[in-house]
Scaffold this motif. Sequence first.
Motif, short mmCIF file in Angstrom:
data_model
loop_
_atom_site.label_atom_id
_atom_site.label_comp_id
_atom_site.label_asym_id
_atom_site.label_seq_id
_atom_site.Cartn_x
_atom_site.Cartn_y
_atom_site.Cartn_z
N GLY A 73 21.70 32.56 49.62
CA GLY A 73 20.50 32.43 48.81
C GLY A 73 20.69 31.51 47.63
N TYR A 74 21.82 31.67 46.92
CA TYR A 74 22.09 30.83 45.75
C TYR A 74 22.22 29.35 46.12
N LEU A 75 23.02 29.08 47.16
CA LEU A 75 23.37 27.69 47.46
C LEU A 75 22.32 26.96 48.30
N LEU A 76 21.73 27.66 49.26
CA LEU A 76 20.86 26.98 50.21
C LEU A 76 19.37 27.16 49.93
N LEU A 124 17.95 38.48 47.59
CA LEU A 124 18.37 38.59 46.20
C LEU A 124 18.80 37.23 45.64
N GLY A 125 19.57 36.49 46.44
CA GLY A 125 20.05 35.18 45.99
C GLY A 125 18.96 34.15 45.87
N ALA A 126 17.89 34.30 46.64
CA ALA A 126 16.77 33.36 46.55
C ALA A 126 15.93 33.61 45.30
N ALA A 265 33.19 30.72 38.18
CA ALA A 265 34.04 31.38 39.16
C ALA A 265 35.08 32.28 38.50
N VAL A 266 35.71 31.78 37.44
CA VAL A 266 36.74 32.56 36.75
C VAL A 266 36.11 33.81 36.11
N ASN A 267 34.98 33.61 35.44
CA ASN A 267 34.35 34.73 34.76
C ASN A 267 33.88 35.80 35.74
N LEU A 268 33.22 35.39 36.83
CA LEU A 268 32.77 36.36 37.82
C LEU A 268 33.95 37.03 38.51
N GLY A 388 26.32 30.54 43.00
CA GLY A 388 26.92 30.54 44.33
C GLY A 388 28.39 30.22 44.30
N ILE A 389 28.77 29.17 43.58
CA ILE A 389 30.19 28.84 43.45
C ILE A 389 30.92 29.95 42.70
N GLY A 390 30.26 30.50 41.68
CA GLY A 390 30.87 31.60 40.95
C GLY A 390 31.15 32.79 41.82
N ARG A 391 30.30 33.00 42.85
CA ARG A 391 30.50 34.13 43.75
C ARG A 391 31.82 34.02 44.49
N LEU A 392 32.31 32.81 44.70
CA LEU A 392 33.64 32.65 45.31
C LEU A 392 34.70 33.31 44.43
#
Length: 451
Positions: A73-76, A124-126, A265-268, A388-392
């Motif tokens: 949802g976040y990325l696409l 949710l991500g959208a 990414a670090v914070n998440l 989205g990247i943070g979710r990684l």
Amino acid sequence: MTAGVNLTGFVDDRRVGAFQYGTVVLCGLVMFFDGFDTQAINYLAPHIAKEWGLKATVLGPIFSSALVGLMIGYLLLSPFSDRFGHRRLIIAGTALFALASLASVWVGGVTELVVLRLVTGIGLGAAAPSAVALTAEYSPKRVRASFVLAIYCGFSLGFVVAGVVSGWLVPTAGWRSVFLVGALAPLVIIPLMLKFLPESLVFLVGRGADAGRAYRLCRRIDPALPEATQPVTVDKAEAGGRVKLRALLANGGVLSTVLLWVVFAVNLGEFYALQSWLPTMLTDLGFENGTVVTATSLTTVGGIAVAFVVGPAMDRLGAFGSLGVLFVVGAVFLAVTGPAFHAPVWVLLVSLFLVGCGVSGGQKALIALAAVVYPVNVRSTGVGWALGIGRLGGILGPLVVGAAVGASWSPAAVFLALSGPMLVCAVLILYLGRRARRTADVVAREQVAAA
């Protein structure tokens, strides 16, 4: 009479009215239900495993499927908000995750639940990046960070309420009842959003929609405008349209955007590592279950509380500097929490609350930062990709800390190690602020020279 309305600076030059507050409240409710549905599965999983006779290892795909859906949802899907409108994507995303949660009430097996959690995460991500972008657009620059932080506090409140509702309903009505609540509540607000949630002004004008509709929204912000429809314009650079990744990088700068993604990414990673492993650490140290629940909740409550301070600070003192200081403070509290694990309980609870101010509060402030620094035409895409990247990081963080715990690291050692990446985040944010000021100075000099 006016010759028309130019959207550049239009919201910034006017007082915040009931119409804008209503928009913020609706977006905040979307974020609240987002947080509720994201967190509820963590409380329901043990009961699902017990009823279905599942091994603990089977729960992994159930947890991760929603996270994968969030990334999709976040990325696409978030870029479609800039193409089809924030309002449409918020309503569609809310309907999707509500219906998927409703279908989960009657789920009969692991495969079905994994698929439905994936669909729930996509919805949710959208919805979330569009809610942030719409809030930012209808907020004057002087309070923009505060308003974005306010709606993101709704996400954290959803986390807390999911635990309360689960503890209340599961013993009496079963785990399926929590999915039912998580579905019916957002479905109730969809009619309210259809009636009261406005579309993005920049989207309406940039896409050549009905000029009368855009002007009516402008009059709701400023009732002093003439009743007769006037033309509404937007600078070409701000006009909405299809946003590709290269456009996002061009607006944010490749290095600045990548560094911002690293901080996300670090914070998440740190946030989800604490949420995942703090209960286990405290249980292994012999703390009672009530203390474990309270301590873990305080890391989220700290993030909500500090938003009332860091939001106004970002608006008035500068977004980058305020966030950089918050990360420094968070790093310090992480480093000094070690001794608190063997101190009186109230000392530990205060320490973890302060840790939450830096880690959880930093997460919310990062969302506000992205909403402030990205221009309106790429804001939803920028926020979506950052999340989205943070979710990684959110996926990797618990794995890294899990490896440390498995290697017999003490809680004090883990917290001391987590303080290092937090300090790196502070340095990166302050560096990004310096780059942003330098770029703004160059643009200002070019404008003066052109004049």
